[in-house]
Design a protein around this motif. Structure first.
Motif, PDB file in Angstrom:
ATOM      1  N   LEU A  54       3.610 -10.467   6.850  1.00 54.85           N
ATOM      2  CA  LEU A  54       3.492 -11.277   5.631  1.00 54.85           C
ATOM      3  C   LEU A  54       4.857 -11.498   4.992  1.00 54.85           C
ATOM      4  CD1 LEU A  54       0.254  -9.788   4.032  1.00 54.85           C
ATOM      5  CD2 LEU A  54       0.536 -12.072   5.024  1.00 54.85           C
ATOM      6  N   ALA A  55       5.656 -10.447   4.911  1.00 50.28           N
ATOM      7  CA  ALA A  55       6.986 -10.575   4.309  1.00 50.28           C
ATOM      8  C   ALA A  55       7.855 -11.538   5.122  1.00 50.28           C
ATOM      9  CB  ALA A  55       7.655  -9.209   4.208  1.00 50.28           C
ATOM     10  N   GLU A  56       7.783 -11.454   6.436  1.00 51.96           N
ATOM     11  CA  GLU A  56       8.566 -12.361   7.284  1.00 51.96           C
ATOM     12  C   GLU A  56       8.118 -13.807   7.102  1.00 51.96           C
ATOM     13  OE1 GLU A  56       8.358 -11.015  11.336  1.00 51.96           O
ATOM     14  OE2 GLU A  56       9.508  -9.213  10.909  1.00 51.96           O
ATOM     15  N   LEU A  57       6.821 -14.023   6.993  1.00 50.74           N
ATOM     16  CA  LEU A  57       6.318 -15.382   6.794  1.00 50.74           C
ATOM     17  C   LEU A  57       6.774 -15.959   5.466  1.00 50.74           C
ATOM     18  CD1 LEU A  57       2.716 -14.978   8.271  1.00 50.74           C
ATOM     19  CD2 LEU A  57       4.644 -16.233   9.280  1.00 50.74           C
ATOM     20  N   VAL A  58       6.875 -15.115   4.451  1.00 55.56           N
ATOM     21  CA  VAL A  58       7.393 -15.576   3.157  1.00 55.56           C
ATOM     22  C   VAL A  58       8.874 -15.903   3.296  1.00 55.56           C
ATOM     23  CG1 VAL A  58       7.928 -14.877   0.787  1.00 55.56           C
ATOM     24  CG2 VAL A  58       5.667 -14.402   1.751  1.00 55.56           C
ATOM     25  N   ALA A  68       0.792 -14.853   0.283  1.00 57.62           N
ATOM     26  CA  ALA A  68       1.009 -13.557   0.923  1.00 57.62           C
ATOM     27  C   ALA A  68       0.457 -12.432   0.062  1.00 57.62           C
ATOM     28  CB  ALA A  68       2.490 -13.344   1.196  1.00 57.62           C
ATOM     29  N   ALA A  69       0.668 -12.531  -1.242  1.00 57.52           N
ATOM     30  CA  ALA A  69       0.157 -11.500  -2.151  1.00 57.52           C
ATOM     31  C   ALA A  69      -1.365 -11.445  -2.097  1.00 57.52           C
ATOM     32  CB  ALA A  69       0.645 -11.767  -3.570  1.00 57.52           C
ATOM     33  N   GLN A  70      -1.998 -12.606  -2.069  1.00 58.33           N
ATOM     34  CA  GLN A  70      -3.464 -12.643  -1.969  1.00 58.33           C
ATOM     35  C   GLN A  70      -3.925 -11.996  -0.673  1.00 58.33           C
ATOM     36  OE1 GLN A  70      -4.258 -16.836  -2.435  1.00 58.33           O
ATOM     37  NE2 GLN A  70      -4.645 -16.628  -4.639  1.00 58.33           N
ATOM     38  N   GLU A  76       1.324 -10.913  -7.345  1.00 60.55           N
ATOM     39  CA  GLU A  76       2.572 -11.528  -6.891  1.00 60.55           C
ATOM     40  C   GLU A  76       3.766 -10.654  -7.265  1.00 60.55           C
ATOM     41  OE1 GLU A  76       3.115 -15.793  -7.591  1.00 60.55           O
ATOM     42  OE2 GLU A  76       0.947 -15.889  -7.970  1.00 60.55           O
ATOM     43  N   GLY A  77       3.733 -10.079  -8.461  1.00 60.85           N
ATOM     44  CA  GLY A  77       4.824  -9.226  -8.913  1.00 60.85           C
ATOM     45  C   GLY A  77       5.006  -8.005  -8.028  1.00 60.85           C
ATOM     46  N   LYS A  78       3.899  -7.380  -7.678  1.00 61.69           N
ATOM     47  CA  LYS A  78       3.982  -6.201  -6.807  1.00 61.69           C
ATOM     48  C   LYS A  78       4.488  -6.601  -5.420  1.00 61.69           C
ATOM     49  CE  LYS A  78       1.418  -2.198  -5.185  1.00 61.69           C
ATOM     50  NZ  LYS A  78       0.141  -1.476  -5.211  1.00 61.69           N
ATOM     51  N   PHE A  79       4.021  -7.734  -4.911  1.00 64.55           N
ATOM     52  CA  PHE A  79       4.465  -8.197  -3.599  1.00 64.55           C
ATOM     53  C   PHE A  79       5.970  -8.463  -3.622  1.00 64.55           C
ATOM     54  CE2 PHE A  79       5.349 -11.097  -0.170  1.00 64.55           C
ATOM     55  CZ  PHE A  79       4.586 -10.601   0.877  1.00 64.55           C
ATOM     56  N   ARG A  80       6.436  -9.142  -4.673  1.00 63.83           N
ATOM     57  CA  ARG A  80       7.876  -9.416  -4.801  1.00 63.83           C
ATOM     58  C   ARG A  80       8.684  -8.116  -4.778  1.00 63.83           C
ATOM     59  NH1 ARG A  80       9.213 -14.623  -6.575  1.00 63.83           N
ATOM     60  NH2 ARG A  80       7.506 -15.655  -7.632  1.00 63.83           N
ATOM     61  N   LYS A  81       8.216  -7.150  -5.548  1.00 60.36           N
ATOM     62  CA  LYS A  81       8.929  -5.880  -5.651  1.00 60.36           C
ATOM     63  C   LYS A  81       8.965  -5.168  -4.301  1.00 60.36           C
ATOM     64  CE  LYS A  81       8.914  -1.554  -8.229  1.00 60.36           C
ATOM     65  NZ  LYS A  81       8.227  -0.761  -9.245  1.00 60.36           N
ATOM     66  N   LEU A  82       7.828  -5.091  -3.639  1.00 56.39           N
ATOM     67  CA  LEU A  82       7.768  -4.378  -2.348  1.00 56.39           C
ATOM     68  C   LEU A  82       8.518  -5.110  -1.247  1.00 56.39           C
ATOM     69  CD1 LEU A  82       4.060  -3.159  -2.403  1.00 56.39           C
ATOM     70  CD2 LEU A  82       6.118  -1.773  -2.698  1.00 56.39           C
TER      71      LEU A  82
END
Length: 85
Positions: A54-58, A68-70, A76-82
């Motif tokens: 997911l991170a690579e696709l973003v 990706a977060a969904q 979204e905030g947690k995904f950005r942070k991680l």
């Protein structure tokens, strides 16, 4: 209780006539623990692989952070942070 013993007589007799073997019990416990550790490791590895994908696709612009977060089941905030985005 008597009915249970009558219905399961051979199993009950096997249970009470079997000598307890600590070495065998420890061997079985170690095997069970090893199997649980393998399963847990596989689950964590699969989750890490999913997260990495997911991170690579973003990063490649194929998915938005929102999508990706969904898919990751987080905000979204947690995904950005991680994902350090």
């Amino acid at each position: 209780m008597a009915d249970y013993f009558k219905e399961n007589e051979s199993e009950v007799l096997d249970m009470v006539s079997t000598k307890w073997d600590w070495n065998e019990a420890l061997r079985v416990a170690r095997e069970d623990a090893a199997e649980m550790a393998r399963e847990e490791g596989m689950e964590k590895g699969m989750e890490k692989g999913r997260w990495t994908t997911l991170a690579e696709l973003v990063h490649k612009g194929i998915l938005s952070i929102k999508e990706a977060a969904q898919m990751a089941g987080m905000s979204e905030g947690k995904f950005r942070k991680l994902a350090a985005l």
